[in-house]
Design a protein around this motif. Sequence first.
Motif: not given
Length: 75
Positions: A36-43
């Motif tokens: 899975g892809w990691r969520p981006s650190p900043t929205p």
Amino acid sequence: MAPEVFVLLSGGLSFGVPLVLAIRELRNLRRGDGGGWRPSPTPPPPRPTGGSGKPLPDCLIPKPLPTRPRELETA
């Protein structure tokens, strides 16, 4: 060298080495946390709202171009 051996070695060199390199790159792309892809650190930044509420001026509103009837060419 027998023709069969030459064909096998040539095919292995042409297709085998790039295939091995591609498989190695795909294995290196795997994530260590189970996939899975990691969520981006900043929205992402918020979308702009409707603005000031003022209507657009007439010069900024696109208008359809008038259509002219087709003219036949003279032959």
